[in-house]
Scaffold this active site. Structure first.
Site, PDB file in Angstrom:
ATOM      1  N   HIS A 122      48.324  43.782  54.413  1.00  0.00           N
ATOM      2  CA  HIS A 122      48.245  44.974  55.276  1.00  0.00           C
ATOM      3  C   HIS A 122      49.493  44.960  56.165  1.00  0.00           C
ATOM      4  O   HIS A 122      50.034  43.891  56.480  1.00  0.00           O
ATOM      5  CB  HIS A 122      46.982  44.838  56.125  1.00  0.00           C
ATOM      6  CG  HIS A 122      46.631  46.004  56.991  1.00  0.00           C
ATOM      7  ND1 HIS A 122      47.254  46.247  58.186  1.00  0.00           N
ATOM      8  CD2 HIS A 122      45.692  46.974  56.850  1.00  0.00           C
ATOM      9  CE1 HIS A 122      46.711  47.322  58.748  1.00  0.00           C
ATOM     10  NE2 HIS A 122      45.760  47.786  57.954  1.00  0.00           N
ATOM     11  N   ASP A 199      44.602  36.533  57.331  1.00  0.00           N
ATOM     12  CA  ASP A 199      44.084  37.803  57.843  1.00  0.00           C
ATOM     13  C   ASP A 199      42.650  37.957  57.320  1.00  0.00           C
ATOM     14  O   ASP A 199      42.434  38.267  56.149  1.00  0.00           O
ATOM     15  CB  ASP A 199      44.993  38.937  57.344  1.00  0.00           C
ATOM     16  CG  ASP A 199      44.457  40.317  57.723  1.00  0.00           C
ATOM     17  OD1 ASP A 199      43.312  40.410  58.200  1.00  0.00           O
ATOM     18  OD2 ASP A 199      45.190  41.298  57.522  1.00  0.00           O
ATOM     19  N   GLN A 202      38.946  41.700  56.328  1.00  0.00           N
ATOM     20  CA  GLN A 202      38.021  42.238  55.323  1.00  0.00           C
ATOM     21  C   GLN A 202      37.083  41.171  54.780  1.00  0.00           C
ATOM     22  O   GLN A 202      36.260  41.465  53.917  1.00  0.00           O
ATOM     23  CB  GLN A 202      38.815  42.866  54.164  1.00  0.00           C
ATOM     24  CG  GLN A 202      39.714  44.006  54.565  1.00  0.00           C
ATOM     25  CD  GLN A 202      38.939  45.277  54.935  1.00  0.00           C
ATOM     26  OE1 GLN A 202      37.739  45.403  54.676  1.00  0.00           O
ATOM     27  NE2 GLN A 202      39.614  46.228  55.571  1.00  0.00           N
ATOM     28  N   LYS A 225      35.131  46.171  62.092  1.00  0.00           N
ATOM     29  CA  LYS A 225      34.753  46.227  60.679  1.00  0.00           C
ATOM     30  C   LYS A 225      33.501  45.399  60.432  1.00  0.00           C
ATOM     31  O   LYS A 225      32.973  45.371  59.330  1.00  0.00           O
ATOM     32  CB  LYS A 225      35.894  45.704  59.810  1.00  0.00           C
ATOM     33  CG  LYS A 225      37.142  46.580  59.879  1.00  0.00           C
ATOM     34  CD  LYS A 225      38.206  46.081  58.944  1.00  0.00           C
ATOM     35  CE  LYS A 225      39.594  46.501  59.361  1.00  0.00           C
ATOM     36  NZ  LYS A 225      39.939  47.860  59.011  1.00  0.00           N
ATOM     37  N   CYS A 363      47.728  51.443  54.760  1.00  0.00           N
ATOM     38  CA  CYS A 363      48.592  50.501  55.496  1.00  0.00           C
ATOM     39  C   CYS A 363      49.061  49.366  54.590  1.00  0.00           C
ATOM     40  O   CYS A 363      49.096  48.200  54.999  1.00  0.00           O
ATOM     41  CB  CYS A 363      47.901  49.932  56.735  1.00  0.00           C
ATOM     42  SG  CYS A 363      47.435  51.189  57.904  1.00  0.00           S
TER      43      CYS A 363
HETATM   44  N1  PMP Z   1      44.374  43.624  58.016  1.00  0.00           N
HETATM   45  C1  PMP Z   1      43.546  44.202  57.131  1.00  0.00           C
HETATM   46  C2  PMP Z   1      43.376  43.572  55.777  1.00  0.00           C
HETATM   47  C3  PMP Z   1      42.857  45.362  57.492  1.00  0.00           C
HETATM   48  O1  PMP Z   1      42.045  45.937  56.598  1.00  0.00           O
HETATM   49  C4  PMP Z   1      43.037  45.911  58.778  1.00  0.00           C
HETATM   50  C5  PMP Z   1      42.323  47.177  59.198  1.00  0.00           C
HETATM   51  N2  PMP Z   1      42.526  48.265  58.326  1.00  0.00           N
HETATM   52  C6  PMP Z   1      43.902  45.266  59.657  1.00  0.00           C
HETATM   53  C7  PMP Z   1      44.555  44.125  59.237  1.00  0.00           C
HETATM   54  C8  PMP Z   1      44.161  45.789  61.042  1.00  0.00           C
HETATM   55  O2  PMP Z   1      43.030  45.691  61.825  1.00  0.00           O
HETATM   56  P1  PMP Z   1      43.025  46.351  63.283  1.00  0.00           P
HETATM   57  O3  PMP Z   1      43.572  47.734  63.109  1.00  0.00           O
HETATM   58  O4  PMP Z   1      41.599  46.358  63.674  1.00  0.00           O
HETATM   59  O5  PMP Z   1      43.868  45.509  64.148  1.00  0.00           O
END
Ligand code: PMP
Length: 405
Positions: A122, A199, A202, A225, A363
């Site tokens: 991401h 990270d 998920q 999430k 993203c």
């Molecule tokens: N990493 C991953 C794999 C994600 O799915 C997300 C959220 N879409 C993020 C990072 C970023 O999370 P946040 O916007 O809550 O900081």
């Protein structure tokens, strides 16, 4: 333990809504999850009965707020099998990875060093590293993936050369659903003296996560999430890193003593929590971990696996539909394309049928570049979804496809 999944679903007030006159089918939990009543009530109760700032006031409300906030840290730690003192509470994964990048990596990296990232990261696990690379002269190296969306582990291990000082890897891909073997990856990295930043955005909402067993250096996650409020999450880090890292932000709450000729910082994790935090949000996240733990993360993983299998089987029967990400070990995320239809058009028309899916690059531009597509549609499931919703989604998709000719 057998779970009454319809009773579980009834815990989520929002899921009773209609959208465009149709029952809502919410398939965007990888983006943000819905909240059970217990979490909503916990946040409500905090503001109605306990609201005060943390760590500042000796009055009763101040103590209650501080106790509840610290209890939330303890709940998160127990949920992920780590020590509460090693959990830095923050706004979520983005902040958490930036904290590791700026406080840990920035002072250490130098020209000639490399930061290894996987193709499926991401942007939150790419851009902070690019910013650090720019400032230190370090380089970004990319570990490629296979066509099915699994990591090429041979290539990844081969890329762990002596110049690599840090590896950023997603536990679970938000686009492909791939569950990466982070334990094995972190073991290989550790043998070579490479620090690992996992990270967990998920993974935490969908499966049992034992951070201690993974053996990483940093583990970042985001509460919204995992049934918690937005703006609440955490970074777990090895104690030796937390001790060695300088603070990321300065201000109140993170100090022991301030003089104009120098400041003594608080001990970790408080050293990294400058200013008034998202108190209600973190307490709500604590309630979310209670909620998830009561159902059981293994039960949640099984339930979501069944929904994934059902949806994958039914979607596979649709002509011209391509699923991107077919790893054998996969979370309940399905990215797909339909021949001749733009992902945004599909998502817009599905919305009119009450079905909420996400379309776009999620993203993850470098991953879209790998597959040669600008965007995908993504249906992501959570344990509160039902098999009837899977069917409603497939029926809606067939209708949309006919509409688009
Ligand atoms: N990493 C991953 C794999 C994600 O799915 C997300 C959220 N879409 C993020 C990072 C970023 O999370 P946040 O916007 O809550 O900081």
């Amino acid at each position: 333990m057998s779970i009454d999944w319809s009773a579980v679903r009834a815990d989520f007030p929002l899921l009773r809504r209609e959208v465009h006159g149709k029952p809502l089918v919410y398939l965007d939990s990888a983006n943000t999850g819905q909240k059970p009543a217990s979490v909503i009530e916990t946040v409500d109760d905090f503001y109605r009965r306990h609201n005060a700032n943390v760590s500042r006031a000796v009055h009763a409300l101040g103590s209650e707020a501080t106790e509840a906030y610290e209890a939330a840290r303890g709940k998160l730690a127990a949920f992920a099998n780590v020590r509460a003192d090693d959990i830095v509470l923050c706004s979520g994964t983005t902040f958490a990875i930036n904290l590791a990048a700026y406080s840990w990596a920035l002072p250490r990296l130098k020209p000639g060093d490399s930061i290894l990232l996987t193709r499926m990261e991401h942007h939150a696990n790419i851009v902070p590293w690019q910013l650090v690379a720019e400032r230190t002269g370090a380089k970004i190296k990319v570990a490629e993936i296979n066509e099915d969306g699994t990591l090429d582990l041979v290539a990844l291990h081969a890329a762990m050369t002596p110049d690599v000082k840090v590896l950023g890897v997603a536990h679970v891909s938000n686009v492909l659903g791939t569950i990466n073997p982070v334990r094995e990856i972190c073991r290989e990295a550790r043998r070579r003296g490479i620090a690992t930043v996992v990270d967990g955005s998920q993974a935490m909402p969908h499966m049992p996560v034992d951070i201690a067993a993974i053996g990483c250096d940093f583990y970042a996650f985001t509460g919204h999430k995992m049934c918690g409020p937005t703006g609440a999450g955490a970074l777990w880090a090895r104690r030796e890193h937390l001790e060695a890292m300088p603070p990321f932000l300065g201000g109140g709450e993170m100090i022991k003593e301030v003089r104009f000729d120098g400041t003594v910082f608080n001990d970790p994790p408080h050293k990294f929590e400058a200013g008034t935090p998202n108190i209600a949000g973190q307490i709500g996240l604590g309630a979310a971990t209670d909620y998830l733990a009561a159902i059981g993360m293994a039960n949640i993983a099984t339930r979501e696996g069944e929904l994934l299998a059902h949806a994958t089987e039914d979607l596979s029967k649709i002509d011209g539909l391509r699923i991107i990400g077919t790893a054998p070990d996969k979370a309940a995320v399905i990215s797909f394309l339909v021949e001749g239809a733009h992902a945004h058009d599909l998502a817009t028309l599905l919305d009119l049928e009450g079905v909420a899916v996400r379309s776009g690059h999620h993203c993850a531009h470098p991953l879209m570049q790998f597959y040669g597509v600008p965007a995908t549609c993504r249906a992501s499931f959570a344990f509160y979804n039902t098999h009837e919703e899977v069917e409603a989604f497939v029926v809606a998709l067939q209708k949309v496809r006919r509409l688009l000719g």
